[in-house]
Enzyme design. Structure first.
Site, short mmCIF file in Angstrom:
data_model
loop_
_atom_site.label_atom_id
_atom_site.label_comp_id
_atom_site.label_asym_id
_atom_site.label_seq_id
_atom_site.Cartn_x
_atom_site.Cartn_y
_atom_site.Cartn_z
N SER A 1 -9.41 1.42 3.08
CA SER A 1 -8.63 2.24 2.19
C SER A 1 -7.53 1.46 1.46
O SER A 1 -6.85 2.00 0.60
CB SER A 1 -7.96 3.36 3.01
OG SER A 1 -7.07 2.81 3.99
N LYS B 1 0.84 -1.19 0.00
CA LYS B 1 0.00 0.00 0.00
C LYS B 1 0.88 1.24 0.00
O LYS B 1 1.90 1.30 0.70
CB LYS B 1 -0.89 -0.03 1.24
CG LYS B 1 -1.90 1.09 1.36
CD LYS B 1 -2.76 0.89 2.59
CE LYS B 1 -3.85 1.93 2.74
NZ LYS B 1 -4.72 1.66 3.91
N SER C 1 -9.73 -1.01 7.15
CA SER C 1 -9.18 -0.75 5.83
C SER C 1 -8.43 -1.89 5.19
O SER C 1 -8.10 -1.84 4.00
CB SER C 1 -8.29 0.49 5.87
OG SER C 1 -9.05 1.65 6.08
#
Length: 467
Positions: A149, A79, A173
């Site tokens: 996310s 990420k 997330s």
């Protein structure tokens, strides 16, 4: 089966048996990225040349007799909140324009030492402050949200554009996008995985964790990455988990007490989700677990506690940039950051006190049971243009609030939480079940998840998702 379709466990075994080279596996994943990423939007940066070079080094090391472990030569994504030396960490925001990391984050350094191959940095909702990741699309249906996310990380794994990925989880997330894309996602115990070199959303709620295709894959990554780190003040000391990361393939679930919530977790939940998760819980009973009804504590305060902690902590992190260049943030994130300036010190302290009470209340739950099983999210992936959910009781809830609602308790308390796929709805969209346990009982949720997966698991096949 094409190499990019292999799970981490399968790929690792094939590499160790010399049935597949790291170069072949990495080339397959990079070709898959080229074939599908324009449609699913998993990556902000693809490290093509560096990945090929790392795969060649892994093959040379193995040929010379050096085996770095199960991640050696396996390609994954990170990420884009996680620093990798020499690469931008954009956090998917204009506020990070021109930023380049000078050193590896702790988890990136551990992956490098384990011989893993980085194929790229994956999209996040801007600064992880959202539950949809608008740059990315669901791997099963590109008209649906990816979840957030860590949406880019989940889509990459689900689409075969990474064998594994790391995400971060502040209110769901990791687990939300994993559930919406038919994957396994683990939010470990708070402090078990280091966060130094990882852009923060909310320091007291943030966790780093794996997104994978199987529970066994998640256990391999957790074992490779867990451990103390001097750069993270919340990092747990050596030996905190003891032998808890071993032995996740126990003989069934006999003797395990599984809590079935009578409150909160099955309220305002889509009927198809409820049916699938209750059926999965029943299967845990078939595997030898004792099913025990439990009442989840302090339900009415969860939303207030979570937002009371996250909003001011996020604003504090962005304080200087928010005042100097507020226009560099997207409108949705800017509104949230500005709202944090209105939270008083007293409100924040009350949220911290309430968190302490919630932790104690959950500790009492775990005196009755070993694991709590519940839906991960209340509904499957919604269309990208849907912004609210209308429930039969008349309640209207934003999509983000709906997706975070069932995940937030594990972040507030720091307890481990694992999501795994347990079925599909009528539209073919994945449904996830969440398994939670007391802090440092990560092996317990992995054991329960692994037992379910071995007996009844729904395996996501990347080649079948995106043509």
């Amino acid at each position: 089966m094409r190499p990019f379709e292999l799970t981490l466990t399968e790929a690792s075994a094939a590499l160790r048996r010399r049935e597949l080279s790291a170069t072949e596996l990495t080339h397959s994943v990079l070709e898959r990225i080229e074939a599908v990423d324009a449609r699913v939007g998993a990556y902000v940066t693809v490290t093509d040349e560096a990945a090929r070079a790392a795969a060649e080094r892994a093959d040379a090391e193995r040929a010379a007799g050096r085996d770095r472990g199960p991640l050696h030569g396996v390609p994954g994504g990170l990420k884009d909140l996680i620093d990798v030396a020499g690469l931008p960490t954009t956090a998917s925001s204009q506020a990070r324009s021109g930023h380049v990391a000078h050193s590896d984050s702790a988890v990136a350094a551990r992956l490098r030492e384990a011989g893993a191959v980085l194929v790229g940095k994956t999209h996040t909702h801007e600064f992880a402050y959202g539950l949809t990741t608008p740059q990315s699309r669901n791997a099963i249906d590109q008209d649906r949200v990816a979840g957030g996310s860590s949406g880019g990380s989940a889509v990459a794994v689900a689409a075969g554009a990474a064998t594994f990925a790391l995400g971060t989880d502040t209110g769901g997330s990791i687990r939300v996008p994993a559930a919406l894309n038919g994957l396994v996602g683990l939010k470990p115990t708070y402090g078990l995985l280091p966060r130094s070199g990882v852009t923060s959303l909310s320091w007291s709620l943030d966790h780093v964790g794996p997104i994978t295709r199987t529970v066994r894959d998640a256990a391999l990554l957790l074992a490779a990455l867990a451990g103390p780190d001097a750069g993270d003040p919340a990092s747990l000391p050596a030996g905190s988990a003891g032998d808890g990361l071993r032995g996740t393939d126990g003989d069934g679930l006999r003797g395990l007490r599984v809590g079935v919530p009578s409150t909160y977790y099955f309220e305002r939940v889509d009927p198809e989700v409820e049916v699938a998760v209750r059926a999965a819980i029943a299967r845990l009973g078939d595997l030898g677990a004792e099913l025990v009804e439990v009442t989840t504590p302090m339900d009415r305060y969860i939303h207030a506690i979570h937002w009371g902690l996250m909003v001011p902590e996020a604003t504090a992190y962005h304080e200087q940039t928010l005042r100097s260049t507020p226009q560099s943030y997207g409108p949705d994130v800017r509104v949230l950051l500005e709202a944090g300036e209105l939270v008083s010190a007293g409100d924040y302290l009350r949220a911290q006190r309430a968190r302490t009470l919630l932790r104690r209340a959950w500790a009492r739950v775990y005196e009755q049971v070993d694991v709590v099983a519940a839906p991960t999210v209340p509904m499957t992936a919604v269309p990208v243009d849907q912004h609210a959910v209308h429930w039969p009781d008349g309640t209207v809830e934003s999509v983000s609030d709906a997706y975070v609602r069932l995940s937030a308790p594990a972040n507030i308390t720091g307890m481990p939480s694992l999501t795994l796929p347990v079925g599909r709805d009528a539209a073919g969209l994945p449904i996830g079940m969440q398994l939670m346990a007391a802090p440092l009982a990560d092996a317990t949720v992995l054991r329960a998840g692994r037992a379910y997966e071995a007996a009844h698991g729904v395996r996501t096949t990347p080649g079948a998702l995106v043509s």
